[in-house]
Design an enzyme around this catalytic site. Structure first.
Site, PDB file in Angstrom:
ATOM      1  CB  ALA A  78       5.856   2.382  -6.370  1.00  0.00           C
ATOM      2  N   GLY A  79       5.886   5.119  -4.694  1.00  0.00           N
ATOM      3  CA  GLY A  79       6.754   6.247  -4.383  1.00  0.00           C
ATOM      4  C   GLY A  79       6.057   7.577  -4.188  1.00  0.00           C
ATOM      5  N   GLY A 104       7.177   2.827  -1.110  1.00  0.00           N
ATOM      6  CA  GLY A 104       7.117   3.268   0.279  1.00  0.00           C
ATOM      7  C   GLY A 104       7.953   4.489   0.621  1.00  0.00           C
ATOM      8  CE  LYS A 142       1.655  -3.312  -8.247  1.00  0.00           C
ATOM      9  NZ  LYS A 142       1.793  -2.606  -6.970  1.00  0.00           N
ATOM     10  CB  ALA A 186      -0.240   1.220  -1.006  1.00  0.00           C
TER      11      ALA A 186
END
Lengths: 62, 271
Positions: free
Chosen positions: B189-190, B163, B102, B211
């Site tokens: 993401a996000g 995040g 990645k 994540a």
């Protein structure tokens, strides 16, 4: 090595260094002067003054 | 999963990928629960970052992921230049015996947004070197197309900055990326909640990577299960075909055969 100076013995190899520092548990990779040094070459690569090593391993992230 | 006969395989670089949820391990406070989180999320990949070894922590994380027997996807998180990212990817390949990466090249520590120029350069170099590159990118259809044209195996547009948990800030752009892409689109993401993941799949994304929303949830195991369900729900919804959005109401009950009294009726009649 990883941003700090490390003393080494005459004729010490990368394999010796990795073992001496306790990093030989697997899952690590070594770059010598910004080029990957394959594991197969560790035992034949002697440490030289001014060499810059990065030793990385996977951590939680991403 | 036995959900429907029309289920379409999720394929990256010729390999069938068994889950549309990818799990990032960043932000996990306690590695002891990683096993339970992975079992709840059932991810196809678990991402890891490459960092300098330290005498105290050496081996422990690697031993854990080896024991968990999951497919590991190394990333180049924290790299600011193409050359840093390329070297990090090569070290990951050496350490983990995988050509999959990645690719992440960020512009600065504050926004954590991808640097498009360094990213494209790194992608090109890594593809030429035989890597399967999954490129973390902005929600920019033009950049996504450029990454595909240099040979990336998947594009990974952000929903919002890393995040933040803000969800998909520009669903229109994500839709454009999906419409144009001939490689898988993995929203990365996000995301904050499972419904964000559902939305990504409903927009036609092939998968999501999560994540923080899982690892920093009050109950990471519960949230992992919720995301797993959200992703599956979105995938089924996408292939089932949503209704078009209309400007005015359309009755769902038939108008024929209804009661149609000719007697005027007014509310408030006294009896």
């Amino acid at each position: 090595m990883n941003g700090r100076s490390v003393a080494f013995f005459p004729d010490e190899t990368v394999a010796d260094l990795v073992r001496r520092l306790g990093f030989d548990g697997g899952g690590i990779a070594v770059a010598q002067n910004a080029e990957v040094l394959p594991r197969s070459m560790w035992k034949n690569t002697k440490l030289q003054e001014e060499d810059v090593f990065e030793i990385l391993s996977p951590q939680a992230g991403g | 999963m036995g959900e429907s006969a029309s289920e379409v395989d999720f394929v990256i670089a010729g390999q069938v990928i068994e889950s549309r949820l990818l799990l990032g391990t960043g932000g996990i406070s306690n590695l002891d629960i990683l096993d339970s989180v992975i079992r709840a999320a059932q991810p196809s990949f678990v991402t890891v970052a490459m960092r300098r070894v330290s005498p105290e922590g050496q081996g422990s994380f690697f031993e854990i992921i080896k024991r968990l027997n999951v497919r590991v996807l190394p990333n180049t998180a924290g790299c600011f230049t193409a050359s840093e990212a390329v070297l990090t990817a090569k070290l990951a390949r050496e350490a983990l015996s995988t050509e999959w990466v990645k690719l992440e090249v960020i512009a600065d520590e504050k926004s954590l947004l991808p640097d498009p120029f360094e990213l494209l350069q790194a992608a090109e170099e890594l593809v030429d070197d035989g890597f399967r590159v999954l490129a973390y990118t902005n929600d920019d259809p033009v950049l996504a197309a450029r990454l595909e044209s240099v040979g990336c195996s998947a594009v990974m547009p952000l929903g919002a900055p890393i995040g933040t948990g803000l969800g998909i800030l520009n669903p229109y752009n994500i839709g454009l990326i999906v419409a144009n892409a001939r490689v898988p689109v993995i929203l990365d993401a996000g995301l904050g909640t499972p419904s964000d993941a559902t939305q990504a799949l409903e927009l036609g994304c092939d998968a999501v990577l999560v994540a923080t929303a899982i690892t920093r949830a009050h109950d990471p195991v519960g949230m992992a299960q919720a995301f797993s369900l959200g992703v599956r729900s979105g995938a089924i919804a996408f292939r089932s075909g949503r209704i078009p959005k209309l400007d005015s109401a359309v009755a769902s009950s038939p108008m024929e055969g209804r009661l149609n009294s000719s007697v005027p009726f007014s509310r408030g009649d006294s009896r």
